[in-house]
Design a protein around this motif. Sequence first.
Motif, PDB file in Angstrom:
ATOM      1  N   PHE A  78      -3.422   8.193   1.304  1.00  0.00           N
ATOM      2  CA  PHE A  78      -2.449   8.118   2.658  1.00  0.00           C
ATOM      3  C   PHE A  78      -2.216   9.413   2.967  1.00  0.00           C
ATOM      4  O   PHE A  78      -2.307  10.075   4.237  1.00  0.00           O
ATOM      5  CB  PHE A  78      -1.231   7.367   2.388  1.00  0.00           C
ATOM      6  CG  PHE A  78      -0.436   7.359   3.469  1.00  0.00           C
ATOM      7  CD1 PHE A  78      -0.510   6.535   4.551  1.00  0.00           C
ATOM      8  CD2 PHE A  78       0.631   8.267   3.464  1.00  0.00           C
ATOM      9  CE1 PHE A  78       0.461   6.594   5.910  1.00  0.00           C
ATOM     10  CE2 PHE A  78       1.588   8.365   4.605  1.00  0.00           C
ATOM     11  CZ  PHE A  78       1.360   7.484   5.699  1.00  0.00           C
ATOM     12  N   GLN A  79      -1.734  10.258   2.156  1.00  0.00           N
ATOM     13  CA  GLN A  79      -1.358  11.506   2.666  1.00  0.00           C
ATOM     14  C   GLN A  79      -2.334  12.481   3.327  1.00  0.00           C
ATOM     15  O   GLN A  79      -2.026  13.335   4.237  1.00  0.00           O
ATOM     16  CB  GLN A  79      -0.447  12.458   1.371  1.00  0.00           C
ATOM     17  CG  GLN A  79       0.667  11.805   0.918  1.00  0.00           C
ATOM     18  CD  GLN A  79       1.923  11.810   1.649  1.00  0.00           C
ATOM     19  OE1 GLN A  79       1.966  12.564   2.654  1.00  0.00           O
ATOM     20  NE2 GLN A  79       2.519  10.583   1.800  1.00  0.00           N
ATOM     21  N   ALA A  80      -3.538  12.559   2.772  1.00  0.00           N
ATOM     22  CA  ALA A  80      -4.571  13.415   3.215  1.00  0.00           C
ATOM     23  C   ALA A  80      -5.050  12.794   4.415  1.00  0.00           C
ATOM     24  O   ALA A  80      -5.434  13.467   5.261  1.00  0.00           O
ATOM     25  CB  ALA A  80      -5.924  13.059   2.045  1.00  0.00           C
ATOM     26  N   THR A 161       7.524   7.497   6.282  1.00  0.00           N
ATOM     27  CA  THR A 161       6.612   8.327   6.970  1.00  0.00           C
ATOM     28  C   THR A 161       6.938   8.177   8.434  1.00  0.00           C
ATOM     29  O   THR A 161       6.799   9.072   9.361  1.00  0.00           O
ATOM     30  CB  THR A 161       4.992   7.753   6.828  1.00  0.00           C
ATOM     31  OG1 THR A 161       4.819   7.674   5.517  1.00  0.00           O
ATOM     32  CG2 THR A 161       4.264   8.562   7.705  1.00  0.00           C
ATOM     33  N   PHE A 162       7.451   7.188   9.036  1.00  0.00           N
ATOM     34  CA  PHE A 162       7.669   6.604  10.302  1.00  0.00           C
ATOM     35  C   PHE A 162       8.722   7.682  10.853  1.00  0.00           C
ATOM     36  O   PHE A 162       9.914   7.638  10.562  1.00  0.00           O
ATOM     37  CB  PHE A 162       8.271   5.167  10.408  1.00  0.00           C
ATOM     38  CG  PHE A 162       8.287   4.530  11.692  1.00  0.00           C
ATOM     39  CD1 PHE A 162       7.239   4.936  12.707  1.00  0.00           C
ATOM     40  CD2 PHE A 162       9.335   3.519  12.259  1.00  0.00           C
ATOM     41  CE1 PHE A 162       7.387   4.298  13.891  1.00  0.00           C
ATOM     42  CE2 PHE A 162       9.039   2.796  13.158  1.00  0.00           C
ATOM     43  CZ  PHE A 162       8.338   3.354  14.170  1.00  0.00           C
ATOM     44  N   GLY A 163       8.097   8.265  11.977  1.00  0.00           N
ATOM     45  CA  GLY A 163       9.098   9.189  12.724  1.00  0.00           C
ATOM     46  C   GLY A 163       8.250   9.951  13.632  1.00  0.00           C
ATOM     47  O   GLY A 163       7.082   9.511  14.190  1.00  0.00           O
ATOM     48  N   LEU A 164       8.765  10.875  14.340  1.00  0.00           N
ATOM     49  CA  LEU A 164       8.160  11.734  15.442  1.00  0.00           C
ATOM     50  C   LEU A 164       8.538  13.052  15.025  1.00  0.00           C
ATOM     51  O   LEU A 164       9.391  13.758  14.556  1.00  0.00           O
ATOM     52  CB  LEU A 164       8.847  11.527  16.679  1.00  0.00           C
ATOM     53  CG  LEU A 164       8.348  12.177  18.017  1.00  0.00           C
ATOM     54  CD1 LEU A 164       8.479  11.424  19.200  1.00  0.00           C
ATOM     55  CD2 LEU A 164       9.100  13.357  18.336  1.00  0.00           C
ATOM     56  N   ARG A 179      -1.715  21.608  -0.667  1.00  0.00           N
ATOM     57  CA  ARG A 179      -2.968  20.715  -0.362  1.00  0.00           C
ATOM     58  C   ARG A 179      -2.518  19.267  -0.763  1.00  0.00           C
ATOM     59  O   ARG A 179      -3.042  18.364  -0.019  1.00  0.00           O
ATOM     60  CB  ARG A 179      -4.035  21.264  -1.582  1.00  0.00           C
ATOM     61  CG  ARG A 179      -4.310  22.490  -1.015  1.00  0.00           C
ATOM     62  CD  ARG A 179      -5.955  22.744  -1.092  1.00  0.00           C
ATOM     63  NE  ARG A 179      -6.415  23.605  -0.108  1.00  0.00           N
ATOM     64  CZ  ARG A 179      -7.063  23.311   0.858  1.00  0.00           C
ATOM     65  NH1 ARG A 179      -7.596  22.239   1.212  1.00  0.00           N
ATOM     66  NH2 ARG A 179      -7.496  24.503   1.875  1.00  0.00           N
ATOM     67  N   ASN A 180      -1.690  18.965  -1.863  1.00  0.00           N
ATOM     68  CA  ASN A 180      -1.302  17.788  -2.293  1.00  0.00           C
ATOM     69  C   ASN A 180       0.084  17.528  -1.495  1.00  0.00           C
ATOM     70  O   ASN A 180       0.905  18.062  -2.164  1.00  0.00           O
ATOM     71  CB  ASN A 180      -1.231  17.599  -3.834  1.00  0.00           C
ATOM     72  CG  ASN A 180      -2.531  18.021  -4.433  1.00  0.00           C
ATOM     73  OD1 ASN A 180      -3.572  17.272  -3.940  1.00  0.00           O
ATOM     74  ND2 ASN A 180      -2.665  18.609  -5.304  1.00  0.00           N
ATOM     75  N   ARG A 181       0.086  16.985  -0.668  1.00  0.00           N
ATOM     76  CA  ARG A 181       1.146  17.027   0.279  1.00  0.00           C
ATOM     77  C   ARG A 181       2.104  15.820   0.031  1.00  0.00           C
ATOM     78  O   ARG A 181       1.757  14.667  -0.168  1.00  0.00           O
ATOM     79  CB  ARG A 181       0.760  16.868   1.810  1.00  0.00           C
ATOM     80  CG  ARG A 181       0.256  18.263   2.431  1.00  0.00           C
ATOM     81  CD  ARG A 181      -0.276  18.373   3.722  1.00  0.00           C
ATOM     82  NE  ARG A 181      -0.359  19.768   4.037  1.00  0.00           N
ATOM     83  CZ  ARG A 181      -1.054  20.235   5.062  1.00  0.00           C
ATOM     84  NH1 ARG A 181      -1.456  19.326   5.748  1.00  0.00           N
ATOM     85  NH2 ARG A 181      -0.831  21.251   5.354  1.00  0.00           N
ATOM     86  N   PHE A 213       0.291   1.703  -7.283  1.00  0.00           N
ATOM     87  CA  PHE A 213       1.847   2.099  -8.016  1.00  0.00           C
ATOM     88  C   PHE A 213       1.272   3.317  -8.585  1.00  0.00           C
ATOM     89  O   PHE A 213       2.115   4.475  -8.590  1.00  0.00           O
ATOM     90  CB  PHE A 213       2.049   1.134  -9.147  1.00  0.00           C
ATOM     91  CG  PHE A 213       3.578   1.462  -9.722  1.00  0.00           C
ATOM     92  CD1 PHE A 213       4.451   1.218  -8.662  1.00  0.00           C
ATOM     93  CD2 PHE A 213       3.912   2.083 -10.733  1.00  0.00           C
ATOM     94  CE1 PHE A 213       5.832   1.495  -9.138  1.00  0.00           C
ATOM     95  CE2 PHE A 213       4.975   2.250 -11.261  1.00  0.00           C
ATOM     96  CZ  PHE A 213       6.130   1.972 -10.292  1.00  0.00           C
ATOM     97  N   ARG A 214       0.050   3.454  -9.274  1.00  0.00           N
ATOM     98  CA  ARG A 214      -0.188   4.831  -9.770  1.00  0.00           C
ATOM     99  C   ARG A 214      -0.370   6.002  -8.822  1.00  0.00           C
ATOM    100  O   ARG A 214       0.244   6.944  -8.916  1.00  0.00           O
ATOM    101  CB  ARG A 214      -1.992   4.808 -10.203  1.00  0.00           C
ATOM    102  CG  ARG A 214      -2.225   5.671 -11.242  1.00  0.00           C
ATOM    103  CD  ARG A 214      -3.543   5.155 -11.872  1.00  0.00           C
ATOM    104  NE  ARG A 214      -4.476   5.632 -11.093  1.00  0.00           N
ATOM    105  CZ  ARG A 214      -5.614   6.641 -11.154  1.00  0.00           C
ATOM    106  NH1 ARG A 214      -5.475   7.298 -12.227  1.00  0.00           N
ATOM    107  NH2 ARG A 214      -6.284   7.003 -10.131  1.00  0.00           N
ATOM    108  N   ARG A 215      -0.776   5.347  -7.503  1.00  0.00           N
ATOM    109  CA  ARG A 215      -0.938   6.618  -6.401  1.00  0.00           C
ATOM    110  C   ARG A 215       0.580   7.036  -5.912  1.00  0.00           C
ATOM    111  O   ARG A 215       0.931   7.956  -5.693  1.00  0.00           O
ATOM    112  CB  ARG A 215      -1.701   6.241  -5.352  1.00  0.00           C
ATOM    113  CG  ARG A 215      -2.237   7.288  -4.806  1.00  0.00           C
ATOM    114  CD  ARG A 215      -3.384   6.758  -3.605  1.00  0.00           C
ATOM    115  NE  ARG A 215      -4.556   7.562  -3.999  1.00  0.00           N
ATOM    116  CZ  ARG A 215      -5.813   7.170  -3.184  1.00  0.00           C
ATOM    117  NH1 ARG A 215      -5.948   6.126  -2.477  1.00  0.00           N
ATOM    118  NH2 ARG A 215      -6.910   7.576  -3.598  1.00  0.00           N
TER     119      ARG A 215
END
Length: 223
Positions: A78-80, A161-164, A179-181, A213-215
């Motif tokens: 998801f983050q990438a 995550t939801f926002g602007l 890099r890993n955000r 769950f791991r992620r």
Amino acid sequence: MTASVPVVALVIPVFNEAAVLPELFARLAALFDGGHGCAWRAVLVDDGSRDQSADLIRAQIARDPRFELVELSRNFGFQAALSAGLAHARGADAIVTMDADLQDPPEVIPALVAAWREGAEVVRATRRTRAETGLRRMGFDFFHVIFGQLSDYPVEPNSGTFGLLGRAAVDAFHQLPERNRFFPGLRAWIGFPTADVPYDRQERAAGKPQQTFRRLVRYALDG
Ligand code: UDP
Ligand code: MG
């Protein structure tokens, strides 16, 4: 804001969401048709889906050019996927970040835009209620306690995550070398005038959670 009508882009990571995409497209098109004084774009980032998601997005683009596809070569997480979408939508005056599964209801977006127009550069949608229960819920609560102790810029526990982000905030985000955000953490760190818009988090419209769950544990460690 440069243009008289600001361009607002929605960045939406998608992984195996074929079951929810038709309803997502319909609700976004209804939002866009409402205008709200903005020119709208939806950037759907296909994160290596193994179902029909990418085909459904392509069909939607053929019907409605306000939709765009960024197709990743495999499942990056998801983050990438979010970062790829933010980079793609860089030219927009504001970017809305949200999930594809309609847990983040599109009908809240005009309130996010209104808060931005009133001067907030970072707008967080904060849940009045949480859909998660059980182990996931305990994991989230535990994470926020630890993160709150360790960080000088804690994450608002009821925001995700939801926002602007306004353009200045997006540009600041792109200058970060991580890099890993962990998006909510970086959003807290970049500063800027910030506003909260409360909303009721919805159940997934269809399908199952795609985050393992791991992620989630890995994101917590990245955070
Ligand atoms: N997602 C993604 N890549 C992944 C897993 C999830 O892009 O590897 C997307 C998913 O399609 C959804 C969002 O990230 O739009 C949030 O995922 P999910 O709803 O499964 O997570 P949860 O609601 O449990 O946080
Ligand atoms: Mg979800």
